[in-house]
Design an enzyme around this catalytic site. Sequence first.
Site, mmCIF file in Angstrom:
data_model
loop_
_atom_site.group_PDB
_atom_site.id
_atom_site.type_symbol
_atom_site.label_atom_id
_atom_site.label_comp_id
_atom_site.label_asym_id
_atom_site.label_seq_id
_atom_site.Cartn_x
_atom_site.Cartn_y
_atom_site.Cartn_z
ATOM 1 N N SER A 77 51.097 41.292 40.656
ATOM 2 C CA SER A 77 49.833 40.521 39.945
ATOM 3 C C SER A 77 49.882 39.116 40.778
ATOM 4 C CB SER A 77 50.430 40.305 38.783
ATOM 5 O OG SER A 77 51.676 39.773 38.522
ATOM 6 N N GLU B 237 42.391 45.956 39.318
ATOM 7 C CA GLU B 237 41.928 45.307 40.480
ATOM 8 C C GLU B 237 42.683 45.928 41.581
ATOM 9 O OE1 GLU B 237 41.928 40.443 40.058
ATOM 10 O OE2 GLU B 237 44.042 41.320 39.776
#
Length: 708
Positions: A413, A446
């Site tokens: 992340s 993402e």
Amino acid sequence: MTEMENKAVEYAVQQGVATLTMQSAPVNALSRAIRIGLIEGIESALNDASVKAIVVTSSLPIFSGGADISEFSGGDLSPMLPEVLDKIENATKPVVAVLPGPAFGGGLEVALACHHRITFAGNKVGLPEVNLGILPGAGGTQRLPRLADVQTSLEMIVTGKPTSVVKLPGVFDKISDKPEHLLEDTKAYLQGLTPDKAIKRTCDISLTMTDETKGVFDAVTAQTKKATRGFFAPLKCIEAVRGAYTLAFDDGLKNEGKLFMECMNTPQARAQQHFFFAERAAGHVSDFDKNTPERSIEKVAIIGAGTMGGGIAMNFANAGIPVTMLELKEEALEKGLALIRKNYENSAKKGKLTQEQVESRMALLSGTTSYDDLSDVDLVIEAVFEKMEVKKTVFSTLDKVCKPGAILASNTSTLDIDEIATATSRPEDVIGLHFFSPANVMKLLEVVKAEKTSAEVIKTCMKMAKRIRKVAVLVGVCFGFVGNRMIEPYGREANRLLLEGATPEQVDRVLTEFGMPMGPFTMGDMAGLDIGYYVRQSRQEHISHDPAYGAVADRLVEKGRNGLKTGRGAYNYEPGSRVPIPDPEVLEIAKQEAERLGVQQRSDICDEEILVRVMYSLINEGAAILEEGIAAKSSDIDVIYVYGYGFPVYRGGPMQYADEVGLGTILDKLTTYRDQLGEYGKMWLEPSDLLVKLAQEGGSFRSYNAKA
């Protein structure tokens, strides 16, 4: 191809039936060409003495997806859809809508204006306009209540959710068992039309407001006020439907039109329509084209069977793709697979899955403790502890065991994908696939392209995302990518405000009133304050110039207040409860830290200051991300924030919200607090170059093109 075949609506007459077939791929959007085609077709049929009945249908597996909303921005809109429907409804020959697939929005409104409607049992229809911040504007709020009961009509129009046709017996005159029976059933239906029943105009049905009906309106209104806080259109939908019961048909249409325009001229409608296009635009990237090859993804491996790894695995199993999960310890592997089964079993208890589906999905999941078992996978996703050395060790091992052409992905992340890629001999095959927690629920993915990631790998991952029902946004490499990089200043300012004298509940209230699902302190408690603590520890080189950075949050963690999981964080929690309870000890810790660091606490921190410092800082970081090219366009940032962080869709995303407020206003407010806050303001609230430039030019994030 003949001219007739090239039209948006094909017209043909056979055995006394004129058939108007919409054929404008992909969804028969009701463009000007279709509207003209329908009017011309109706007129031709009415003027042909041999025609006894008219059928409106589609050559596609959908009747119509509704309005062509690209036309909302202007151009020649004549004839408007209400004119088309008026022509259909007042036709002097029977008009039958035959739906070979779904009808949404204006598509359903076309069907409602016809005299008869035929479809098949597995079909669905809906009026989803509320999702665009508007309401059905071509008679949907007037005709549907005349054919369906008030509860069903309100639910369909206020929620915008598709409805099974079998729940709408009053709307459809004939429902075939199967789509393949539609043709013969339509022929039989047309033959059975008697002169007295040939023309059934929906507008001729009269409605009255009874006490029972009023009770339904009151109940739906109360529930809608609670469920749709911040949205403008839902209550206007109710108002429009009410007009069907209290006004003559023509007056009801006028009222609907007035309410439609009221909705159209709101920031909510602009935001929701912006987001509609933003979501679709996210898939249009310049990093590959239609000639770029795509790799086959038929077998996947997940490294790590924890909560995140298990959630990721479920996405692939749900899509019918076999998954091998790897853990180094058998116990951890069994625990992970058991948790996945538990999640599926819970879905089955809620009626979302059958037991057969649970077993078929579990059958696609297998476990291993040996990397050697990953030699034939097409894609491997690493979901291990968020530490660079650990990630690089995993990728070095994968490089040795995975076949050539396998895509090596990290679910990191925040960490640098370029550095992770150096642990392999094939950096072109390395990519970031950042799933959001819970990974089996959250729609956002993402897709992080590293410096050497090949176009082939990017294309494969963007297409794969659709297959597993994710909304993919392509981003570049930097700390936190887009979503987590922007959430950093958001959390930083919230914590600084606590140090300066604000309370967690005040900050959280301002942000929830703005429309966030929860405030930053509640969010931190839910995620675990220790997560942020470890991130700060790993980023000391970037934040050490500010000794007060995250000071209160650090003290909370050091006192064992890690959030909900320990029953204490920025708030206290009763055992088994997620309801935050303010705790005076937190304010005392903030006061002590402020004294230690020489920060003066204030009692005059107002709601505006909180919103500007927290939300405008997030927007300012988004501007920097845009300028650096980490995000290709501002709408990509909006998609990430709506789907990944719960940013209110009625504001369209942070960058759309900034455009709506005006970049000049954003800049003025940010610089005001920068100047008021002295050294701290200069350190953290400096407007980005792009924000300054666009504000001075009177520009917008939406119109900014980094490549221009």
